[in-house]
Design an enzyme around this catalytic site. Structure first.
Site, PDB file in Angstrom:
ATOM      1  CG  PHE A 124      -1.984   1.051   1.168  1.00  0.00           C
ATOM      2  CD1 PHE A 124      -3.113   0.869   0.387  1.00  0.00           C
ATOM      3  CD2 PHE A 124      -1.848   2.236   1.867  1.00  0.00           C
ATOM      4  CE1 PHE A 124      -4.096   1.858   0.321  1.00  0.00           C
ATOM      5  CE2 PHE A 124      -2.824   3.225   1.804  1.00  0.00           C
ATOM      6  CZ  PHE A 124      -3.948   3.037   1.025  1.00  0.00           C
ATOM      7  CG  ASP A 195      -0.950  -2.007   7.147  1.00  0.00           C
ATOM      8  OD1 ASP A 195      -2.105  -2.236   7.549  1.00  0.00           O
ATOM      9  OD2 ASP A 195      -0.634  -0.979   6.530  1.00  0.00           O
ATOM     10  CE1 TYR A 220      -9.616   4.196   6.245  1.00  0.00           C
ATOM     11  CE2 TYR A 220      -8.630   5.376   8.080  1.00  0.00           C
ATOM     12  CZ  TYR A 220      -8.533   4.853   6.807  1.00  0.00           C
ATOM     13  OH  TYR A 220      -7.362   4.961   6.116  1.00  0.00           O
ATOM     14  CE  LYS A 221      -8.530   0.933   4.634  1.00  0.00           C
ATOM     15  NZ  LYS A 221      -7.081   0.775   4.528  1.00  0.00           N
ATOM     16  NE  ARG A 369     -10.591  -1.682  -2.710  1.00  0.00           N
ATOM     17  CZ  ARG A 369      -9.936  -1.056  -1.725  1.00  0.00           C
ATOM     18  NH1 ARG A 369      -8.786  -1.541  -1.306  1.00  0.00           N
ATOM     19  NH2 ARG A 369     -10.407   0.041  -1.188  1.00  0.00           N
TER      20      ARG A 369
HETATM   21  C1  LIG Z   1      -6.280   1.923   4.410  1.00  0.00           C
HETATM   22  C2  LIG Z   1      -4.837   1.596   4.580  1.00  0.00           C
HETATM   23  C3  LIG Z   1      -3.973   2.491   5.215  1.00  0.00           C
HETATM   24  C4  LIG Z   1      -4.491   3.813   5.703  1.00  0.00           C
HETATM   25  O1  LIG Z   1      -3.523   4.629   6.270  1.00  0.00           O
HETATM   26  P1  LIG Z   1      -3.992   5.976   6.991  1.00  0.00           P
HETATM   27  O2  LIG Z   1      -2.734   6.581   7.449  1.00  0.00           O
HETATM   28  O3  LIG Z   1      -4.888   5.562   8.127  1.00  0.00           O
HETATM   29  O4  LIG Z   1      -4.710   6.803   5.999  1.00  0.00           O
HETATM   30  C5  LIG Z   1      -2.654   2.107   5.400  1.00  0.00           C
HETATM   31  N1  LIG Z   1      -2.205   0.904   4.962  1.00  0.00           N
HETATM   32  C6  LIG Z   1      -3.016   0.028   4.334  1.00  0.00           C
HETATM   33  C7  LIG Z   1      -2.498  -1.288   3.891  1.00  0.00           C
HETATM   34  C8  LIG Z   1      -4.349   0.354   4.104  1.00  0.00           C
HETATM   35  O5  LIG Z   1      -5.145  -0.504   3.481  1.00  0.00           O
END
Ligand SMILES: *Cc1c(COP(=O)(O)O)cnc(C)c1O
Length: 410
Positions: A124, A195, A220-221, A369
């Site tokens: 990511f 992560d 938030y997911k 997705r």
């Molecule tokens: C959604 C997501 C993030 C989000 O990072 P924020 O700093 O909270 O915006 C980070 N890593 C992964 C793998 C994600 O899917």
């Protein structure tokens, strides 16, 4: 499977009752809970109470009387139950990006003499950016190495301080074998930083059983904590006394209210917290967690995978578009709870789905997705969504100029 079969699965679904606990608009099939979970009804009530009573009436006294000051650890302790950690190993703070930065730096502090942070290409972006920023700051003291996933284990060596991987890939949904990778890192003396953004609240993991060192994830997911909900960080108890955070602030101090000039870190999980906790965000997240904790994690994962499998099977059976391809593994044991299809018109396809009330998202360059949050989706909805996707592809209903207009957030 017929639509009647799908309805039959809904009648037998032990998680079906959770649907009514969410505030979802009618006429929408929400396949994007993996990007932003919907509000639990209890979150509205909780926010109202915290805002009016605790903030409005309690004012600053609520740091004590409403237990605001303990919220990062209290809410962290609830997340701990979902990821196989002890309550004292998880805290809620900051964004995932910031927590990843702190824990990657912390990992370097636990492995003096080693300089390599190892991750995978295609991770990511924010994870890679946070690590790039960290090594830019540290100069010769650290370097970031990224390799293709198939080369990852072989790339762990005696200079590797920490391996940073996302358990479930945000595009392909490919799932790393968390215990095996953790063991592979340990075998070379390296630490493992996971992560869990697409894992927490979706797929059962046991960090303690895997002897995982460090982890981060977002609120938030699948945890339904609300837009911009604070994230979490996990530090195994055995590392808490020695790990050094790169971001020192008063909330990480052993005695914040002693107001000393010199920084003296707390020797527990608080040492990884920097500033004042976001109480409104924590309140909404806690409502999401309280709901999540009512559900058996094994049932949550099993239903999510079944929904994803149903979607894949129905789309592939009904869609005759050779340009459509499944991204990521087909085997349910090797994936998370979202499904990505590649298609050169992926963006327009997602817009055409939205026009029918079916919300998914697009990930450049070509991924449509769809996420299968088990607490509020029904099998019949997923059946209908697959049907709609197949219809859109068959009729080329995506082929309209307005579906090609890119919004800021895809
Ligand atoms: C959604 C997501 C993030 C989000 O990072 P924020 O700093 O909270 O915006 C980070 N890593 C992964 C793998 C994600 O899917």
């Amino acid at each position: 499977m017929t639509r009647e079969d799908a309805q039959g699965l809904d009648l037998a679904d032990p998680l079906a009752r959770f649907r009514d606990a969410f505030d979802l608009p009618s006429g929408v099939i929400y396949l994007d809970g993996n990007s932003l979970g919907p509000p639990p009804l209890s979150a509205h009530e909780r926010l109202e109470r915290v805002s009016r009573r605790e903030w409005g009436e309690g004012l600053v006294r609520s740091w004590n009387s409403a237990h605001w000051i303990e919220a990062p650890q209290r809410v962290g302790g609830k997340i701990a139950r979902l990821i196989g950690a002890q309550a004292n190993e998880v805290a809620v703070a900051d964004a995932t990006s910031v927590n990843l930065f702190k824990l990657a730096a912390g990992a370097l502090s636990l492995r003096p003499g080693r300089t390599t942070i190892l991750s995978e290409t295609g991770n990511f972006p924010t994870d890679l950016y946070a690590l790039q920023g960290l090594v830019a700051l540290l100069g010769d003291r650290a370097r970031l190495k990224t390799v293709a996933p198939e080369d990852l284990v072989a790339a762990i060596d005696a200079d590797t301080a920490v391996v940073v991987l996302t358990h479930i890939h945000y595009k392909s949904a490919r799932r790393w074998d968390l215990p095996a990778l953790t063991a592979a890192a340990h075998a070379k003396g390296a630490l493992m930083l996971w992560d869990l953004c697409h894992t927490a609240g979706a797929v059962a993991v046991d960090l303690n059983a895997a002897q995982a060192d460090l982890a981060v994830g977002c609120g938030y997911k699948y945890l339904n904590g609300g837009p911009g909900a604070p994230a979490f960080l996990f530090v195994a108890e055995c590392h808490q006394a020695a790990i050094v955070s790169p971001l020192w602030g008063w909330m990480g101090h052993a005695e914040p209210f002693a107001f000393e000039d010199g920084y003296r870190p707390a020797s527990d999980i608080r040492g990884l917290i920097t500033g004042t906790p976001p109480i409104l965000g924590l309140a909404a997240l806690e409502a999401g967690l309280d709901l999540q904790l009512e559900a058996d994690p094994a049932l949550v994962e099993a239903k999510g995978l079944a929904l994803a499998n149903l979607f894949i099977a129905r789309v592939e059976a009904a869609a005759a578009d050779p340009a459509l391809g499944l991204a990521g593994p087909r085997d349910a044991a090797a994936r998370g709870l979202h499904v990505s299809f590649t298609h050169p018109e992926g963006y327009a396809i997602v817009q055409a789905m939205m026009a029918r009330g079916i919300v998914g998202d697009f990930r450049a360059p070509d991924i449509a997705r769809f996420g299968f949050s088990p607490l509020f989706l029904s099998y019949a909805e997923v059946w209908d969504a697959a049907r709609a996707l197949a219809d859109i592809l068959a009729a080329r209903a995506w082929d309209r100029p307005e579906f090609r207009v890119r919004a800021a957030v895809t």
